[in-house]
Design a protein around this motif. Structure first.
Motif, PDB file in Angstrom:
ATOM      1  N   GLY A  75      26.780  47.806  41.922  1.00 22.60           N
ATOM      2  CA  GLY A  75      25.595  47.049  41.266  1.00 22.60           C
ATOM      3  C   GLY A  75      25.777  46.435  39.933  1.00 22.60           C
ATOM      4  O   GLY A  75      25.159  45.661  39.603  1.00 22.60           O
ATOM      5  N   MET A  76      26.631  47.324  39.089  1.00 26.11           N
ATOM      6  CA  MET A  76      26.855  46.799  37.829  1.00 26.11           C
ATOM      7  C   MET A  76      27.400  45.577  37.825  1.00 26.11           C
ATOM      8  O   MET A  76      26.939  44.541  37.199  1.00 26.11           O
ATOM      9  N   VAL A  77      28.425  45.261  38.717  1.00 20.35           N
ATOM     10  CA  VAL A  77      29.219  43.919  39.011  1.00 20.35           C
ATOM     11  C   VAL A  77      28.128  42.846  39.561  1.00 20.35           C
ATOM     12  O   VAL A  77      28.257  41.760  39.094  1.00 20.35           O
ATOM     13  N   VAL A  78      27.601  43.165  40.556  1.00 21.62           N
ATOM     14  CA  VAL A  78      26.868  42.214  41.256  1.00 21.62           C
ATOM     15  C   VAL A  78      25.652  41.975  40.344  1.00 21.62           C
ATOM     16  O   VAL A  78      25.246  40.600  40.471  1.00 21.62           O
ATOM     17  N   GLU A  79      24.998  42.775  39.601  1.00 21.56           N
ATOM     18  CA  GLU A  79      23.777  42.039  38.993  1.00 21.56           C
ATOM     19  C   GLU A  79      24.285  41.295  37.850  1.00 21.56           C
ATOM     20  O   GLU A  79      23.784  40.369  37.406  1.00 21.56           O
ATOM     21  N   HIS A  80      25.397  41.454  37.146  1.00 21.21           N
ATOM     22  CA  HIS A  80      25.908  40.425  36.209  1.00 21.21           C
ATOM     23  C   HIS A  80      26.280  39.311  36.767  1.00 21.21           C
ATOM     24  O   HIS A  80      26.004  38.409  35.983  1.00 21.21           O
ATOM     25  N   ALA A 146      27.416  42.266  49.350  1.00 25.44           N
ATOM     26  CA  ALA A 146      27.458  41.228  48.259  1.00 25.44           C
ATOM     27  C   ALA A 146      28.642  41.347  47.447  1.00 25.44           C
ATOM     28  O   ALA A 146      29.002  40.240  47.058  1.00 25.44           O
ATOM     29  N   PHE A 147      29.146  42.391  46.935  1.00 24.82           N
ATOM     30  CA  PHE A 147      30.423  42.529  46.198  1.00 24.82           C
ATOM     31  C   PHE A 147      31.546  41.941  46.892  1.00 24.82           C
ATOM     32  O   PHE A 147      32.203  41.360  46.302  1.00 24.82           O
ATOM     33  N   ALA A 148      31.543  42.554  48.404  1.00 28.58           N
ATOM     34  CA  ALA A 148      32.757  41.915  49.119  1.00 28.58           C
ATOM     35  C   ALA A 148      32.706  40.355  49.194  1.00 28.58           C
ATOM     36  O   ALA A 148      33.898  39.888  49.163  1.00 28.58           O
ATOM     37  N   LEU A 149      31.654  39.631  49.125  1.00 29.14           N
ATOM     38  CA  LEU A 149      31.442  38.454  49.300  1.00 29.14           C
ATOM     39  C   LEU A 149      31.893  37.749  47.864  1.00 29.14           C
ATOM     40  O   LEU A 149      32.530  36.521  48.064  1.00 29.14           O
ATOM     41  N   LEU A 150      31.371  38.304  46.907  1.00 31.45           N
ATOM     42  CA  LEU A 150      31.506  37.655  45.613  1.00 31.45           C
ATOM     43  C   LEU A 150      32.951  37.790  44.925  1.00 31.45           C
ATOM     44  O   LEU A 150      33.368  37.132  44.276  1.00 31.45           O
ATOM     45  N   GLU A 154      38.875  42.037  44.915  1.00 29.68           N
ATOM     46  CA  GLU A 154      39.372  43.110  44.303  1.00 29.68           C
ATOM     47  C   GLU A 154      39.529  44.257  45.113  1.00 29.68           C
ATOM     48  O   GLU A 154      39.020  44.712  46.124  1.00 29.68           O
ATOM     49  N   SER A 155      40.681  45.082  44.398  1.00 34.63           N
ATOM     50  CA  SER A 155      41.004  46.162  45.224  1.00 34.63           C
ATOM     51  C   SER A 155      40.321  47.320  44.631  1.00 34.63           C
ATOM     52  O   SER A 155      39.939  47.541  43.815  1.00 34.63           O
ATOM     53  N   MET A 156      39.938  48.005  45.705  1.00 38.08           N
ATOM     54  CA  MET A 156      39.064  49.513  45.439  1.00 38.08           C
ATOM     55  C   MET A 156      39.706  50.587  46.229  1.00 38.08           C
ATOM     56  O   MET A 156      40.427  50.427  47.154  1.00 38.08           O
ATOM     57  N   LYS A 166      41.585  45.866  49.474  1.00 37.84           N
ATOM     58  CA  LYS A 166      40.749  44.773  49.047  1.00 37.84           C
ATOM     59  C   LYS A 166      39.259  44.881  49.560  1.00 37.84           C
ATOM     60  O   LYS A 166      39.183  45.380  50.655  1.00 37.84           O
ATOM     61  N   ALA A 167      38.590  44.472  48.974  1.00 41.65           N
ATOM     62  CA  ALA A 167      36.927  44.483  49.311  1.00 41.65           C
ATOM     63  C   ALA A 167      36.672  43.754  50.618  1.00 41.65           C
ATOM     64  O   ALA A 167      36.019  44.137  51.372  1.00 41.65           O
ATOM     65  N   LYS A 168      37.372  42.856  50.912  1.00 44.06           N
ATOM     66  CA  LYS A 168      37.053  41.638  51.922  1.00 44.06           C
ATOM     67  C   LYS A 168      37.681  42.557  53.002  1.00 44.06           C
ATOM     68  O   LYS A 168      37.144  42.338  54.327  1.00 44.06           O
ATOM     69  N   TYR A 169      38.305  43.690  53.114  1.00 42.80           N
ATOM     70  CA  TYR A 169      38.715  44.559  54.065  1.00 42.80           C
ATOM     71  C   TYR A 169      38.050  45.873  54.263  1.00 42.80           C
ATOM     72  O   TYR A 169      37.524  46.535  55.268  1.00 42.80           O
TER      73      TYR A 169
END
Length: 216
Positions: A75-80, A146-150, A154-156, A166-169
């Motif tokens: 949420g931190m990243v998505v809200e920003h 939403a994070f994965a789309l935006l 980004e590796s997690m 990666k978030a997309k996976y």
């Protein structure tokens, strides 16, 4: 350097903590907090406010801890990125999308068992009780999607997986597990998997519509 939570996320986390405290305190003064949990509309316990209040109630310390940490992380990243207004809309749209798919699955299961979508209303017979749904997981799945789309590249690191993905996976893998477990429908599994799927689906649609029609 001063650390600040964005206001939308901060208020959501505060309400979640207050909800957890109320769940513990209210029974001691004779008030039943299950009135805030989400029941199927056919239940005599269903109330319209449960569509929102169930999001801020949780089934124990580990449940709220996991949802809180995950919301904080994503949420931190998505809200920003989206801004507070859009972030809150994403959160609640995903939460209501989770309700919609959860109710759809419940309707299918109840009809398969009884031949009625609303047996208490239409058949005149009391149906076997089923548990209510509670928790912010559906809304969380929308924020996570939403994070994965935006930020797809980004590796997690997720839970006990030792390597970053990666978030997309990672996010499709998590949602895919919910699809699998929801279809299998283990009797010992008390997780609302279709609520997770609904939250992810509506989070996906929310970001796609925003990107297509509102991002210049």
């Amino acid at each position: 350097m001063t650390f600040h939570l964005p206001p939308g996320l901060k208020n959501i986390l505060i309400i979640m903590v207050l909800g957890a405290m109320a769940q513990t305190a209210l029974p001691r003064v004779g008030i039943d907090p299950t009135n805030w949990y989400l029941f199927y509309p056919d239940s005599e316990n269903f109330r319209i406010w449960q569509l929102i209040t169930h999001i801020f109630c949780h089934g124990g310390f580990s449940h709220i801890l996991f949802n809180g940490i995950a919301l904080f992380s994503f949420g931190m990243v998505v809200e920003h990125r989206l801004g507070t207004s859009l972030f809150l809309k994403l959160f609640f749209v995903s939460g209501l999308g989770a309700v919609l798919l959860h109710f759809g699955w419940m309707a299918y299961w109840i009809f398969d068992q009884t031949g009625y979508l609303f047996p208490n209303i239409t058949s005149g017979h009391e149906f076997v009780p089923y548990p209510p749904m509670l928790g912010a997981s559906g809304a969380l799945y929308g924020v996570m999607t939403a994070f994965a789309l935006l930020y797809p590249e980004e590796s997690m690191i997720f839970l006990f997986l030792p390597y970053p993905i990666k978030a997309k996976y990672l996010v499709p893998i998590i949602v895919g597990l919910d699809v699998l477990l929801g279809i299998i429908d283990l009797e010992s599994d008390n997780i609302a998997h279709f609520a997770h799927i609904g939250g992810a689906l509506f989070g996906f649609l929310f970001v796609k519509i925003w990107q297509r029609y509102f991002v210049k």
